[in-house]
Design a protein around this motif. Structure first.
Motif, mmCIF file in Angstrom:
data_model
loop_
_atom_site.group_PDB
_atom_site.id
_atom_site.type_symbol
_atom_site.label_atom_id
_atom_site.label_comp_id
_atom_site.label_asym_id
_atom_site.label_seq_id
_atom_site.Cartn_x
_atom_site.Cartn_y
_atom_site.Cartn_z
ATOM 1 N N ILE A 201 2.096 2.713 5.611
ATOM 2 C CA ILE A 201 1.300 1.495 5.783
ATOM 3 C C ILE A 201 2.223 0.426 6.354
ATOM 4 O O ILE A 201 3.123 -0.067 5.666
ATOM 5 C CB ILE A 201 0.689 1.031 4.446
ATOM 6 N N GLU A 202 2.007 0.089 7.602
ATOM 7 C CA GLU A 202 2.889 -0.838 8.316
ATOM 8 C C GLU A 202 2.070 -1.564 9.393
ATOM 9 O O GLU A 202 1.426 -0.926 10.231
ATOM 10 C CB GLU A 202 4.047 -0.063 8.957
ATOM 11 N N GLY B 222 -3.835 -3.241 4.670
ATOM 12 C CA GLY B 222 -3.631 -2.889 3.278
ATOM 13 C C GLY B 222 -4.798 -2.169 2.628
ATOM 14 O O GLY B 222 -4.618 -1.120 1.985
ATOM 15 N N GLY C 120 -5.211 1.144 3.894
ATOM 16 C CA GLY C 120 -4.110 1.969 3.403
ATOM 17 C C GLY C 120 -4.397 2.528 2.021
ATOM 18 O O GLY C 120 -4.100 3.699 1.724
ATOM 19 N N VAL D 89 4.407 7.535 -0.525
ATOM 20 C CA VAL D 89 3.911 6.398 0.262
ATOM 21 C C VAL D 89 5.093 5.554 0.725
ATOM 22 O O VAL D 89 6.002 5.260 -0.069
ATOM 23 C CB VAL D 89 2.947 5.517 -0.555
ATOM 24 N N CYS E 170 5.496 1.831 2.406
ATOM 25 C CA CYS E 170 4.611 0.675 2.588
ATOM 26 C C CYS E 170 5.402 -0.601 2.843
ATOM 27 O O CYS E 170 6.360 -0.907 2.128
ATOM 28 C CB CYS E 170 3.731 0.505 1.342
ATOM 29 N N ASP E 171 4.970 -1.348 3.834
ATOM 30 C CA ASP E 171 5.531 -2.671 4.097
ATOM 31 C C ASP E 171 5.070 -3.629 2.997
ATOM 32 O O ASP E 171 3.958 -3.498 2.479
ATOM 33 C CB ASP E 171 5.061 -3.154 5.465
ATOM 34 N N GLY F 228 1.926 -5.556 -0.054
ATOM 35 C CA GLY F 228 2.318 -4.267 -0.599
ATOM 36 C C GLY F 228 2.281 -4.217 -2.109
ATOM 37 O O GLY F 228 2.025 -3.161 -2.704
ATOM 38 N N ILE G 105 -1.162 -3.349 -3.191
ATOM 39 C CA ILE G 105 -1.408 -1.925 -2.944
ATOM 40 C C ILE G 105 -0.777 -1.084 -4.050
ATOM 41 O O ILE G 105 -1.419 -0.189 -4.615
ATOM 42 C CB ILE G 105 -0.845 -1.513 -1.570
ATOM 43 N N PHE H 9 6.796 5.812 -4.331
ATOM 44 C CA PHE H 9 6.383 4.660 -3.526
ATOM 45 C C PHE H 9 7.627 3.919 -3.046
ATOM 46 O O PHE H 9 8.411 3.414 -3.846
ATOM 47 C CB PHE H 9 5.519 3.727 -4.383
#
Length: 361
Positions: A7-8, A34, A37, A49, A51-52, A60, A63, A78
């Motif tokens: 997720i970016e 997000g 995502g 995962v 993630c940003d 993030g 999330i 994560f």
């Protein structure tokens, strides 16, 4: 082939990272927003995962919070991507259960090594699960350890490693902030351990609170300490009105009182609707200490004191990260000191009322 959700919101970085992952033998699913995502995680059930933290819609942290609230993803590795080495962000992420951080720009080698390390640890954890859960303290420990123990333990280990580096570089101010994060995680582990030990004794028909030390407990100070600790460990911005017209309790073990009060406030905090204020009122009635705490909650359910048994969870199971023992422990402790407890949830109002002798011997 291990599945990874990326997720970016930086599309060029996302495409490059996806290519790196696929060249190293990973199947990569990518999203830039997000909420999408989160849905991608739920539909693909990935092995890890990436993630940003800074995203346009939801960040993030939100999330990760939602992922950890889903039972199937309690142990999902994560890894956060962050554009800055912000120790406040790292502390917050560790407290939420993040496994690792990579600061942008990062080397391809560092990303792959971090992913492989977390996948190896995840495989080891999964290999140790699958034992049928029985209602004993030991079995409860195995049931909750992956999240309730390993999340704060991850925080302690990872944050302490960063502290060592900061001290080596004489960055004392940053280290103090991280030490506070370690303390939050340690307090959480201590509270969980006490609950499991007390439940073990109760399940064997023993009173865990016999033969304890007697103290004079300053109620307002203790309440404020508990509230401050919970606010430090909570990701919600919750207001509370704390009212108390009683100054002290006598004849109780302060450790027990602190744990019991913490369990009450923790339940109130964890499931409170942040749009509404929490109310807490402590007072003296007929030589009894009375504590009433109430909040507004979002979910649609009704329950009463009668429903409180070991592992009872009124909330949707996907929202439950705890042991399911907190209010049961409170209920049994109140009975052990000849007190009274009433818990009720209806019309989105949750209320806990306890009455205990002002001077207990």
């Amino acid at each position: 082939m291990p599945k990874i959700v990326l997720i970016e919101d930086d599309r060029l970085l996302a495409e490059n990272t996806k290519t790196i992952l696929e060249l190293n033998g990973f199947e990569c699913f990518m999203e830039h927003e997000g909420q999408k995502g989160i849905q991608l995680i739920k539909t693909t059930c990935p092995d890890l995962v990436v993630c940003d933290i800074m995203l346009d819609e939801i960040d993030g942290f939100e999330i990760l919070r939602e992922v950890r609230a889903t039972h199937n993803f309690l142990n999902l590795p994560f890894i956060f991507l962050t554009a800055r080495a912000d120790f406040g962000d790292k502390r917050k992420g560790m407290n939420l259960g993040a496994d690792d951080f990579l600061t942008k720009p990062f080397m391809s080698r560092d990303l792959i090594e971090a992913i492989k390390a977390r996948l190896t640890i995840s495989a080891q954890k999964n290999a140790s699960t699958g034992v049928e859960i029985r209602k004993s303290a030991v079995d409860v420990f195995y049931k909750v350890s992956n999240h309730e123990y390993l999340t704060p333990l991850n925080g302690i280990v990872n944050l302490s490693e960063i502290v060592v580096k900061q001290l080596q570089n004489h960055q004392i101010h940053d280290a103090i902030t991280l030490v506070e994060g370690i303390n939050v995680s340690g307090q959480r582990m201590l509270r969980i351990t006490r609950k499991l030990l007390w439940y073990n004794q109760l399940s064997n028909y023993l009173n865990p609170w016999q033969n304890t030390n007697s103290h004079t407990i300053f109620v307002i100070d203790l309440q404020q300490k508990i509230i401050n600790n919970l606010k430090r460990s909570s990701t919600k911005n919750i207001d509370i009105i704390l009212k108390s017209s009683i100054s002290s309790l006598s004849g109780y073990d302060e450790t027990h009182i602190e744990q019991i009060f913490t369990e009450i406030y923790q339940n109130i905090f964890q499931y409170a609707d942040p749009l509404y204020t929490i109310y807490s009122d402590a007072r003296l009635e007929n030589n009894m200490f009375v504590l009433i705490v109430r909040n507004q909650y979002k979910a649609d359910y009704t329950f009463s004191t009668y429903d409180i048994t070991p592992f009872f969870q009124a909330h949707n199971p996907k929202d439950m990260n705890g042991t399911g023992l907190g209010l049961y422990i409170v209920k049994e402790w109140v009975k052990s000191v000849d007190g009274y407890i009433e818990v009720k949830g209806e019309n989105h109002l949750f209320e806990v009322l306890i009455k205990i002798p002002i001077n207990y011997m």
